[in-house]
Scaffold this active site. Sequence first.
Site, PDB file in Angstrom:
ATOM      1  N   ASN A 103       0.702  -1.295  -0.110  1.00  0.00           N
ATOM      2  CA  ASN A 103      -0.208  -0.073   0.088  1.00  0.00           C
ATOM      3  C   ASN A 103       0.893   1.189   0.140  1.00  0.00           C
ATOM      4  OD1 ASN A 103      -1.316   2.247   1.189  1.00  0.00           O
ATOM      5  ND2 ASN A 103      -3.013   1.014   1.658  1.00  0.00           N
ATOM      6  N   HIS A 155       1.024   6.260   1.903  1.00  0.00           N
ATOM      7  CA  HIS A 155       1.795   7.209   2.631  1.00  0.00           C
ATOM      8  C   HIS A 155       2.949   7.964   1.997  1.00  0.00           C
ATOM      9  CE1 HIS A 155      -0.900   6.865   5.750  1.00  0.00           C
ATOM     10  NE2 HIS A 155      -0.646   5.567   6.037  1.00  0.00           N
ATOM     11  N   HIS A 183      -5.568   3.747  -1.820  1.00  0.00           N
ATOM     12  CA  HIS A 183      -6.763   4.495  -1.290  1.00  0.00           C
ATOM     13  C   HIS A 183      -7.118   5.783  -1.772  1.00  0.00           C
ATOM     14  CE1 HIS A 183      -9.542   4.451   2.565  1.00  0.00           C
ATOM     15  NE2 HIS A 183     -10.111   4.759   1.424  1.00  0.00           N
ATOM     16  N   ARG A 205      -9.481   8.382  -1.049  1.00  0.00           N
ATOM     17  CA  ARG A 205     -10.332   8.896  -0.300  1.00  0.00           C
ATOM     18  C   ARG A 205     -11.231   9.642  -1.008  1.00  0.00           C
ATOM     19  NH1 ARG A 205     -10.311   8.111   5.163  1.00  0.00           N
ATOM     20  NH2 ARG A 205      -8.880   6.442   6.058  1.00  0.00           N
ATOM     21  N   ARG A 249      -6.824  13.110   0.814  1.00  0.00           N
ATOM     22  CA  ARG A 249      -5.965  13.584   1.556  1.00  0.00           C
ATOM     23  C   ARG A 249      -4.521  13.104   1.184  1.00  0.00           C
ATOM     24  NH1 ARG A 249      -7.517  10.506   7.053  1.00  0.00           N
ATOM     25  NH2 ARG A 249      -9.372  11.159   6.573  1.00  0.00           N
ATOM     26  N   GLU A 304      -8.325   0.584  -3.256  1.00  0.00           N
ATOM     27  CA  GLU A 304      -9.355   0.624  -2.016  1.00  0.00           C
ATOM     28  C   GLU A 304     -10.180   1.999  -2.246  1.00  0.00           C
ATOM     29  OE1 GLU A 304      -6.552   0.424   1.238  1.00  0.00           O
ATOM     30  OE2 GLU A 304      -8.364   1.290   2.684  1.00  0.00           O
ATOM     31  N   THR A 335      -8.273   3.942   8.284  1.00  0.00           N
ATOM     32  CA  THR A 335      -9.280   3.087   8.332  1.00  0.00           C
ATOM     33  C   THR A 335      -9.510   2.392   9.660  1.00  0.00           C
ATOM     34  OG1 THR A 335      -8.985   2.698   6.125  1.00  0.00           O
ATOM     35  CG2 THR A 335     -10.383   1.377   7.150  1.00  0.00           C
ATOM     36  N   GLU A 380     -10.633  -8.899   3.129  1.00  0.00           N
ATOM     37  CA  GLU A 380      -9.499  -8.775   3.695  1.00  0.00           C
ATOM     38  C   GLU A 380      -9.805  -8.712   5.310  1.00  0.00           C
ATOM     39  OE1 GLU A 380      -6.903  -5.941   2.006  1.00  0.00           O
ATOM     40  OE2 GLU A 380      -6.649  -4.858   4.048  1.00  0.00           O
ATOM     41  N   HIS A 438      -3.937  -4.277   7.634  1.00  0.00           N
ATOM     42  CA  HIS A 438      -3.911  -3.126   8.695  1.00  0.00           C
ATOM     43  C   HIS A 438      -3.178  -3.318  10.000  1.00  0.00           C
ATOM     44  CE1 HIS A 438      -5.649   0.868   9.371  1.00  0.00           C
ATOM     45  NE2 HIS A 438      -5.391   0.606  10.640  1.00  0.00           N
TER      46      HIS A 438
HETATM   47  N1  PXP Z   1      -5.946  -2.686   4.468  1.00  0.00           N
HETATM   48  C1  PXP Z   1      -6.905  -1.688   4.559  1.00  0.00           C
HETATM   49  C2  PXP Z   1      -8.109  -1.863   4.218  1.00  0.00           C
HETATM   50  C3  PXP Z   1      -6.219  -0.363   4.996  1.00  0.00           C
HETATM   51  O1  PXP Z   1      -7.390   0.528   5.092  1.00  0.00           O
HETATM   52  C4  PXP Z   1      -5.086  -0.090   5.243  1.00  0.00           C
HETATM   53  C5  PXP Z   1      -4.456   1.204   5.643  1.00  0.00           C
HETATM   54  O2  PXP Z   1      -4.632   2.080   4.526  1.00  0.00           O
HETATM   55  C6  PXP Z   1      -4.224  -1.227   5.013  1.00  0.00           C
HETATM   56  C7  PXP Z   1      -4.693  -2.533   4.659  1.00  0.00           C
HETATM   57  C8  PXP Z   1      -2.432  -0.975   5.310  1.00  0.00           C
HETATM   58  O3  PXP Z   1      -2.571  -0.757   6.673  1.00  0.00           O
HETATM   59  P1  PXP Z   1      -0.921  -0.253   7.220  1.00  0.00           P
HETATM   60  O4  PXP Z   1      -0.897   1.036   6.568  1.00  0.00           O
HETATM   61  O5  PXP Z   1      -1.388  -0.224   8.672  1.00  0.00           O
HETATM   62  O6  PXP Z   1      -0.009  -1.405   6.737  1.00  0.00           O
END
Ligand code: PXP
Length: 250
Positions: A10, A13, A55, A57, A61, A82, A113, A163, A203
């Site tokens: 992901n 960030h 994602h 959003r 953001r 996402e 999330t 998931e 997550h």
């Molecule tokens: N899965 C989902 C559904 C999420 O919302 C996120 C966070 O954006 C992640 C996985 C990844 O989480 P993390 O950034 O804590 O690894």
Amino acid sequence: MKSPILLGVNIDHSATVRQARYRGQPSARGGMVEPDPVAVALEAQRSGADAITMHLREDRRHIVDSDVYRMKEFIQVPLNLEMAATEEMTKIAAEVRPATVLLVPEGRTEVTTEGGLDVVAHRARVADVIAAMKEAGIAVSLFIDAQSEQIDASAELGAQYVELHTGNFAHAWDSPELEAELNVLKEGAVRAHEAGLKVNAGHGINYTNIRRAREIPWLHEMNIGHSIISRALFTGIGAAVREMKALMNP
Ligand code: PXP
């Protein structure tokens, strides 16, 4: 033999860092706008990422619309988009055609999330999105808490993946609740698998708790973001991805 667990990286960030300085500025500004989440994804892909998750959003953001279209154009591994189960996002997904959409709840005030999608309460809306995605040839994954009723509803609605939300497990690290939280995920994974769903998880997974998270049975893919992007500040994204993959499948 157990199939290796796949890694979905992901990259949200990396866009968070970009927006901290360049919000609202076109990405082509003489190569000045950095970091480019597409470049981060390409490096992750070169280093073994099996999929890229982003994602989009509602408040844009971190990831913005143009990132999604560019990502689809440039990466070769599957794109996992996402998004919230809204009309706006369904339209964008049908246009972009990612391999998968991952439906999540979205609250404007949350930092990230915070919980799984309540598929039982939002059955009709989720069913509409699944139908639209089926028509567009896009698989659907539902981000849910590992509760029986959520798993059963996901299967009934015809999602291909769930998931499982690993946030509670991650928060319980170093606490007496850890084993109980891990057991909830293990039991949920078995139930989802038996219901015909492919099982993903994500997550809060990091380089420490992955050693226990990988005990969850039937895992197809884990989606990991924050810890990989954080580690990449020291090692670069390539080494961060390779290290996580090695820990996932020792
Ligand atoms: N899965 C989902 C559904 C999420 O919302 C996120 C966070 O954006 C992640 C996985 C990844 O989480 P993390 O950034 O804590 O690894």
